[in-house]
Write an enzyme that holds these catalytic residues in place. Structure first.
Site, PDB file in Angstrom:
ATOM      1  CB  SER A  98      -0.896   0.004   1.241  1.00  0.00           C
ATOM      2  OG  SER A  98      -1.537   1.248   1.414  1.00  0.00           O
TER       3      SER A  98
ATOM      4  CE1 TYR B 236      -4.000  -2.457   4.902  1.00  0.00           C
ATOM      5  CE2 TYR B 236      -3.165  -0.315   4.192  1.00  0.00           C
ATOM      6  CZ  TYR B 236      -3.735  -1.538   3.893  1.00  0.00           C
ATOM      7  OH  TYR B 236      -4.044  -1.853   2.590  1.00  0.00           O
TER       8      TYR B 236
ATOM      9  CB  ALA C  65       3.508  -1.965  11.314  1.00  0.00           C
TER      10      ALA C  65
END
Length: 239
Positions: free
Chosen positions: A137, A150, A152
């Site tokens: 992402s 998220y 991490a």
């Protein structure tokens, strides 16, 4: 015809990836953890278009069960293309984040990669050809408010594939990361600030699932054999 396995294949991006890999002539195994109906719809669409597809339902957080099932899948024939698209987010400020909110996101996004890929590796290695692609992402690159868990989890995918590249590159196996930015799906379009986020992108618009799938398709092809250990952002220039 090679076999491809797409985790999170019931999502819009996962479905687009599955269709792209089918267009390249591969048999696609479309994974879902809960939304089996959506996965079946994707597989049915592929078959209607003349492709080959099947579905599998697995809870990737159940590591032993996942590895047992996938071990059975590759007993007769290896999976040579692995795309880890399964994802989960539980967004909230770090100070309010409970242990389960942290663990759940890590379990699906990062630990799920291990759970699904581990039983595929030895059969893939024996063929001396493989493509491993992790969907990360933009958040893994830039960070984002309310998404420490998220970020991490998705951020951990890059050093993971770099290490896989060093371990298995000599066996014809590549490993890469694709990092989408704002992609137009039913989930993102429901965000109150969706239009504002799209306007902040240098491209002036959100991306499409098919644009992510196109990069994945290239990384899964013969033409990408000298590209490994890399992260490619599909974000309209945002990063």
């Amino acid at each position: 015809m090679k076999r491809a396995f797409v985790t999170g294949g019931s999502s819009p991006i996962g479905a687009a990836i599955a269709r792209e890999l089918s267009r390249q002539g591969h048999h696609v195994i479309v994974h879902a953890s809960r939304n089996h109906t959506a996965a079946e719809e994707t597989a049915d669409g592929i078959r209607r278009d003349g492709g080959s597809a099947e579905t599998i339902v697995l809870d990737l957080t159940r590591v032993e069960e996942t590895q047992k099932r996938l071990g059975e899948v590759v007993e007769s024939e290896p999976i040579q293309i692995f795309v880890h698209n399964a994802g989960l987010h539980r967004d909230m400020p770090f100070a309010a984040m409970e242990p389960d909110d942290w663990r759940a996101v890590i379990d699906v996004n990062l630990n799920g990669f291990y759970a699904a890929l581990k039983p595929l590796m030895l059969p893939m290695m024996r063929t001396r050809w493989g493509r491993i692609i992790a969907i990360s992402s933009l958040t893994a690159i830039t960070g984002n408010r309310g998404q420490t868990n998220y970020a991490a989890a998705k951020g951990g995918l890059l050093p993971l594939v770099k290490s896989l590249t060093r371990e298995y590159g000599s066996r014809g196996i590549t490993a890469n990361v694709v990092a989408p930015g704002l992609i137009a799906t039913s989930e993102t379009e429901a965000l109150q600030n969706f239009d504002q986020l799209a306007s902040l992108c240098p491209a002036g618009r959100p991306g499409r699932p098919e644009e992510v799938a196109a990069i994945v398709g290239f990384l899964a092809s013969e033409a990408s054999g000298y590209i490994s250990g890399q992260m490619i952002a599909v974000d309209g220039g945002t990063s």
